[in-house]
Motif scaffolding. Structure first.
Motif, PDB file in Angstrom:
ATOM      1  N   GLN A  23       0.847  -1.181   0.000  1.00 36.67           N
ATOM      2  CA  GLN A  23       0.000   0.000   0.000  1.00 36.67           C
ATOM      3  C   GLN A  23       0.892   1.244   0.000  1.00 36.67           C
ATOM      4  O   GLN A  23       2.044   1.183   0.455  1.00 36.67           O
ATOM      5  N   PRO A  24       0.394   2.376  -0.490  1.00 39.24           N
ATOM      6  CA  PRO A  24       1.210   3.598  -0.469  1.00 39.24           C
ATOM      7  C   PRO A  24       1.707   3.903   0.941  1.00 39.24           C
ATOM      8  O   PRO A  24       0.949   3.856   1.906  1.00 39.24           O
ATOM      9  N   GLY A  25       3.003   4.166   1.058  1.00 39.36           N
ATOM     10  CA  GLY A  25       3.599   4.471   2.356  1.00 39.36           C
ATOM     11  C   GLY A  25       4.207   3.275   3.058  1.00 39.36           C
ATOM     12  O   GLY A  25       4.748   3.402   4.159  1.00 39.36           O
ATOM     13  N   ASP A  26       4.168   2.098   2.425  1.00 34.03           N
ATOM     14  CA  ASP A  26       4.732   0.897   3.052  1.00 34.03           C
ATOM     15  C   ASP A  26       6.241   0.810   2.865  1.00 34.03           C
ATOM     16  O   ASP A  26       6.798   1.301   1.875  1.00 34.03           O
ATOM     17  N   LEU A  27       6.874   0.151   3.819  1.00 35.49           N
ATOM     18  CA  LEU A  27       8.242  -0.332   3.654  1.00 35.49           C
ATOM     19  C   LEU A  27       8.135  -1.746   3.098  1.00 35.49           C
ATOM     20  O   LEU A  27       7.512  -2.620   3.711  1.00 35.49           O
ATOM     21  N   TYR A  28       8.693  -1.976   1.932  1.00 32.91           N
ATOM     22  CA  TYR A  28       8.686  -3.313   1.348  1.00 32.91           C
ATOM     23  C   TYR A  28       9.904  -4.071   1.851  1.00 32.91           C
ATOM     24  O   TYR A  28      11.010  -3.522   1.905  1.00 32.91           O
ATOM     25  N   VAL A  29       9.712  -5.331   2.229  1.00 30.96           N
ATOM     26  CA  VAL A  29      10.809  -6.158   2.731  1.00 30.96           C
ATOM     27  C   VAL A  29      11.134  -7.218   1.694  1.00 30.96           C
ATOM     28  O   VAL A  29      10.273  -8.044   1.337  1.00 30.96           O
ATOM     29  N   MET A  79      13.107  -6.396  10.454  1.00 29.35           N
ATOM     30  CA  MET A  79      11.687  -6.278  10.115  1.00 29.35           C
ATOM     31  C   MET A  79      10.814  -6.379  11.362  1.00 29.35           C
ATOM     32  O   MET A  79       9.838  -5.623  11.516  1.00 29.35           O
ATOM     33  N   ALA A  80      11.134  -7.274  12.278  1.00 29.14           N
ATOM     34  CA  ALA A  80      10.322  -7.450  13.481  1.00 29.14           C
ATOM     35  C   ALA A  80      10.308  -6.182  14.323  1.00 29.14           C
ATOM     36  O   ALA A  80       9.249  -5.731  14.790  1.00 29.14           O
ATOM     37  N   GLY A  81      11.467  -5.586  14.502  1.00 22.17           N
ATOM     38  CA  GLY A  81      11.541  -4.367  15.302  1.00 22.17           C
ATOM     39  C   GLY A  81      10.862  -3.180  14.636  1.00 22.17           C
ATOM     40  O   GLY A  81      10.159  -2.403  15.285  1.00 22.17           O
ATOM     41  N   ILE A  82      11.060  -3.045  13.335  1.00 24.44           N
ATOM     42  CA  ILE A  82      10.437  -1.936  12.610  1.00 24.44           C
ATOM     43  C   ILE A  82       8.921  -2.081  12.608  1.00 24.44           C
ATOM     44  O   ILE A  82       8.184  -1.109  12.813  1.00 24.44           O
ATOM     45  N   ALA A  83       8.439  -3.300  12.388  1.00 27.45           N
ATOM     46  CA  ALA A  83       6.992  -3.523  12.373  1.00 27.45           C
ATOM     47  C   ALA A  83       6.363  -3.144  13.710  1.00 27.45           C
ATOM     48  O   ALA A  83       5.294  -2.518  13.755  1.00 27.45           O
ATOM     49  N   ALA A  84       7.022  -3.525  14.798  1.00 32.59           N
ATOM     50  CA  ALA A  84       6.488  -3.176  16.120  1.00 32.59           C
ATOM     51  C   ALA A  84       6.402  -1.662  16.281  1.00 32.59           C
ATOM     52  O   ALA A  84       5.401  -1.130  16.789  1.00 32.59           O
ATOM     53  N   ARG A  85       7.427  -0.940  15.825  1.00 34.90           N
ATOM     54  CA  ARG A  85       7.439   0.518  15.964  1.00 34.90           C
ATOM     55  C   ARG A  85       6.381   1.170  15.071  1.00 34.90           C
ATOM     56  O   ARG A  85       5.674   2.089  15.492  1.00 34.90           O
ATOM     57  N   VAL A  86       6.265   0.677  13.837  1.00 30.01           N
ATOM     58  CA  VAL A  86       5.296   1.247  12.908  1.00 30.01           C
ATOM     59  C   VAL A  86       3.878   1.121  13.448  1.00 30.01           C
ATOM     60  O   VAL A  86       3.054   2.043  13.322  1.00 30.01           O
ATOM     61  N   TYR A  87       3.576  -0.023  14.076  1.00 34.39           N
ATOM     62  CA  TYR A  87       2.218  -0.267  14.566  1.00 34.39           C
ATOM     63  C   TYR A  87       2.039   0.108  16.037  1.00 34.39           C
ATOM     64  O   TYR A  87       1.059  -0.290  16.668  1.00 34.39           O
ATOM     65  N   SER A 150       6.086 -11.187  11.111  1.00 37.12           N
ATOM     66  CA  SER A 150       6.037 -10.094  12.084  1.00 37.12           C
ATOM     67  C   SER A 150       5.211  -8.885  11.631  1.00 37.12           C
ATOM     68  O   SER A 150       4.473  -8.316  12.458  1.00 37.12           O
ATOM     69  N   PRO A 151       5.244  -8.439  10.365  1.00 34.64           N
ATOM     70  CA  PRO A 151       4.387  -7.296  10.010  1.00 34.64           C
ATOM     71  C   PRO A 151       2.904  -7.608  10.165  1.00 34.64           C
ATOM     72  O   PRO A 151       2.130  -6.788  10.683  1.00 34.64           O
ATOM     73  N   ASP A 152       2.487  -8.791   9.708  1.00 38.43           N
ATOM     74  CA  ASP A 152       1.079  -9.176   9.844  1.00 38.43           C
ATOM     75  C   ASP A 152       0.711  -9.348  11.310  1.00 38.43           C
ATOM     76  O   ASP A 152      -0.389  -8.984  11.742  1.00 38.43           O
ATOM     77  N   LEU A 153       1.624  -9.927  12.072  1.00 34.69           N
ATOM     78  CA  LEU A 153       1.377 -10.158  13.492  1.00 34.69           C
ATOM     79  C   LEU A 153       1.224  -8.843  14.241  1.00 34.69           C
ATOM     80  O   LEU A 153       0.251  -8.641  14.995  1.00 34.69           O
ATOM     81  N   GLN A 154       2.150  -7.912  14.040  1.00 34.85           N
ATOM     82  CA  GLN A 154       2.079  -6.628  14.734  1.00 34.85           C
ATOM     83  C   GLN A 154       0.867  -5.820  14.274  1.00 34.85           C
ATOM     84  O   GLN A 154       0.190  -5.171  15.093  1.00 34.85           O
ATOM     85  N   GLY A 155       0.571  -5.866  12.980  1.00 39.33           N
ATOM     86  CA  GLY A 155      -0.585  -5.141  12.479  1.00 39.33           C
ATOM     87  C   GLY A 155      -1.887  -5.681  13.054  1.00 39.33           C
ATOM     88  O   GLY A 155      -2.778  -4.909  13.432  1.00 39.33           O
ATOM     89  N   ASP A 183      10.194 -11.641  17.631  1.00 38.22           N
ATOM     90  CA  ASP A 183      11.339 -11.000  18.303  1.00 38.22           C
ATOM     91  C   ASP A 183      10.949  -9.750  19.076  1.00 38.22           C
ATOM     92  O   ASP A 183      11.534  -9.460  20.119  1.00 38.22           O
ATOM     93  N   ALA A 184      10.013  -8.974  18.585  1.00 34.28           N
ATOM     94  CA  ALA A 184       9.704  -7.677  19.204  1.00 34.28           C
ATOM     95  C   ALA A 184       8.584  -7.768  20.237  1.00 34.28           C
ATOM     96  O   ALA A 184       8.050  -6.741  20.657  1.00 34.28           O
ATOM     97  N   ILE A 185       8.249  -8.995  20.662  1.00 32.90           N
ATOM     98  CA  ILE A 185       7.192  -9.180  21.649  1.00 32.90           C
ATOM     99  C   ILE A 185       7.795  -9.643  22.958  1.00 32.90           C
ATOM    100  O   ILE A 185       8.581 -10.593  22.995  1.00 32.90           O
ATOM    101  N   SER A 186       7.418  -8.981  24.041  1.00 29.13           N
ATOM    102  CA  SER A 186       7.800  -9.427  25.377  1.00 29.13           C
ATOM    103  C   SER A 186       6.602 -10.133  25.979  1.00 29.13           C
ATOM    104  O   SER A 186       5.539  -9.542  26.142  1.00 29.13           O
ATOM    105  N   PHE A 187       6.765 -11.414  26.287  1.00 32.74           N
ATOM    106  CA  PHE A 187       5.664 -12.221  26.791  1.00 32.74           C
ATOM    107  C   PHE A 187       5.589 -12.135  28.317  1.00 32.74           C
ATOM    108  O   PHE A 187       6.590 -12.335  29.004  1.00 32.74           O
ATOM    109  N   ASP A 188       4.397 -11.837  28.815  1.00 26.88           N
ATOM    110  CA  ASP A 188       4.216 -11.832  30.264  1.00 26.88           C
ATOM    111  C   ASP A 188       4.306 -13.248  30.814  1.00 26.88           C
ATOM    112  O   ASP A 188       4.947 -13.490  31.838  1.00 26.88           O
ATOM    113  N   VAL A 189       3.647 -14.182  30.143  1.00 29.45           N
ATOM    114  CA  VAL A 189       3.707 -15.595  30.523  1.00 29.45           C
ATOM    115  C   VAL A 189       3.840 -16.420  29.254  1.00 29.45           C
ATOM    116  O   VAL A 189       3.086 -16.229  28.303  1.00 29.45           O
TER     117      VAL A 189
END
Length: 484
Positions: A23-29, A79-87, A150-155, A183-189
């Motif tokens: 989509q317009p404005g995306d970072l393509y990986v 990609m995992a870190g960027i996706a978390a920040r973008v979303y 990761s992008p789909d997951l974070q989105g 990678d960019a998820i901290s799990f509580d449990v």
């Protein structure tokens, strides 16, 4: 996030792996693949409005003229870190529960959803069955079966949080851990159910497979590690968690001493269970209609996760009685003169054994199963053997043959079943899946149990790359004149 996209103009709005979905404005990986490099599609991504491409050195050489390049040695990690920040780092705003293991992930997540729901939580779930919020499906494109990229997951997580989720319960696959999707998820449990043979086509060895699973519990990725110490790999993992020192270890068991332990359970003739659980906060009793000791174990894991988060286990347990999982020991109601039928996703030797031994002994056990094509071929014979050891009749059929010859896959399963068969166990080549289910139903009497294994909740069958509608539950109902 402009510092991430040197030379690009415009505001970064999303992250996308598929050039056709940019989509317009995306970072393509652009990732290296088994057949080609994703960077070869940089021009297509640019034409759809991508701002830049994130890729490795090989990809940069392919894409430099099409898009500004964000260069990295490991695009998946970045990609995992960027996706978390973008979303907006959605998992920092909710409590996150993760479940890994060869078998039991899906059922444990459903049981966890029911338990947390009894506490008034608004639970989002992510896993093999799909994306759900408070039990209702949320439509989304999927890049993988169990744990999305990761992008789909974070989105999706961002969408769930926006819609009011305060808790996320998710399956975490070994692929997801090895490929940095979480990678960019901290799990509580985080919880470990068990380890058996699966995915060796990807991991190559059982040790690699175990080490991939273990990553979820080490290095601070989870605050609490809930581990089944009845499983030998679980005992090893518990030792690793203690040595690592980052996560608080909580143990579960049916046959061993543990922090959360089943002290008593019994089954009614219909297979439902009454369970007594010893917890650090005292004894808890609950009912469970899901068949099998392994579901008692899954319920134990779910309640241990709840308790480890500091929540009320007794109240949570009241939610388990009504819990049902599509395609996981799912009962198919038929007429009074028909056999009992269950449909289950079991597609490993351990899962086949667990499903069959969960069935009541009021009649014969008739198993219908096959093995998937283009997947771990070494488990085909052991799957057949597991069925022959625990069923009176084994009807071998097709699962999802994919690009392989269905008869060749059946032959491997049949060989394992025939080698293990003893004491009058009958092994039959049932041919295509509908015919095999018909054969099993025709063989069965009203007191017998027919277990249709392997595809579970799936509603299609992949043969030579063509997916045709096929739902085991609906086929059973149709063959018995119970279809809607």
């Amino acid at each position: 996030m402009e510092e991430l996209l040197p030379g690009a103009s415009g505001r970064l709005r999303g992250v996308c792996l598929d050039s056709r979905l940019v989509q317009p404005g995306d970072l393509y990986v652009g990732l290296p693949g088994t057949r080609t490099h994703g960077a070869r599609f940089a021009q297509a991504a640019a034409e759809r409005g991508a701002l830049a491409i994130l890729t490795d050195a090989a990809g940069a050489a392919l894409a430099a003229e099409a898009l500004p390049v964000v260069l990295t040695d490991d695009p998946r990690v970045a990609m995992a870190g960027i996706a978390a920040r973008v979303y907006g780092d959605p998992t920092s705003r909710v409590e996150v529960f993760g479940v890994t293991g060869t078998n039991g992930k899906t059922s444990t997540v459903f049981l966890l959803e029911a338990a947390l729901g009894a506490l008034g939580r608004r639970v989002a779930t992510i896993g093999t069955i799909g994306f759900r919020l408070e039990g209702q499906p949320v439509d989304a494109a999927r890049t993988t079966i169990t744990t999305p990229e990761s992008p789909d997951l974070q989105g999706m997580m961002a969408l769930m949080v926006e819609r009011g989720a305060d808790t996320i319960a998710m399956e975490v696959s070994s692929h997801a851990l090895a490929l940095h999707r979480v990678d960019a998820i901290s799990f509580d449990v985080a919880a470990f159910t068990m380890l058996g043979q699966d995915h060796l086509d990807f991991h190559k060895t059982l040790e690699n497979y175990f080490q991939a699973k273990a990553q979820l519990f080490l290095g601070g990725r989870a605050r609490v590690a809930v581990v089944n110490v009845d499983d030998p790999h679980g005992r090893r993992l518990a030792d690793m968690v203690r040595a690592d020192g980052h996560a608080r270890l909580v143990t579960t068991a049916v046959d061993s001493d543990a922090d959360y332990r089943v002290t008593e359970y019994g089954h009614a003739p219909d297979g439902s269970a009454e369970v007594t659980l010893a917890t650090p906060g005292g004894e808890v009793r609950f009912g469970l209609t899901m068949l099998g000791e392994f579901n008692v174990r899954n319920a134990l894991t779910a309640l241990a996760m709840v308790g480890s988060a500091g929540l009320d286990v007794g109240r949570a347990a009241t939610g388990l009685l009504a819990a049902q999982v599509p395609g996981r020991m799912q009962r198919v109601p038929l007429g009074p003169d028909d056999p009992h039928v269950i449909v289950d996703f079991g597609h490993t030797p351990q899962a086949v054994e667990a499903a069959l031994t969960a069935l009541p002994t009021t009649g014969r056990r008739i198993a219908v199963l096959g093995a998937g094509g283009d997947r771990d071929a070494t488990k085909r014979g052991p799957m057949g053997a597991a069925a022959a050891r625990h069923a009176d009749v084994v009807v071998v059929t097709d699962d999802n043959p994919r690009s392989e010859d269905p008869a060749s896959i059946r032959a491997a399963v049949l060989a394992g079943a025939r080698e293990a068969a003893s004491g009058g166990v009958r092994v039959v080549d049932g041919g295509d899946r509908r015919s095999a289910i018909r054969t099993a139903l025709d063989m069965a009497g009203r007191h017998d149990w027919v277990a249709v294994l392997g595809k579970g909740h799936e509603r299609g069958q992949d043969i030579s790359g063509v997916i045709t509608p096929f739902d085991d539950v609906e086929v059973v109902r149709d063959l018995r004149g119970q279809g809607e």
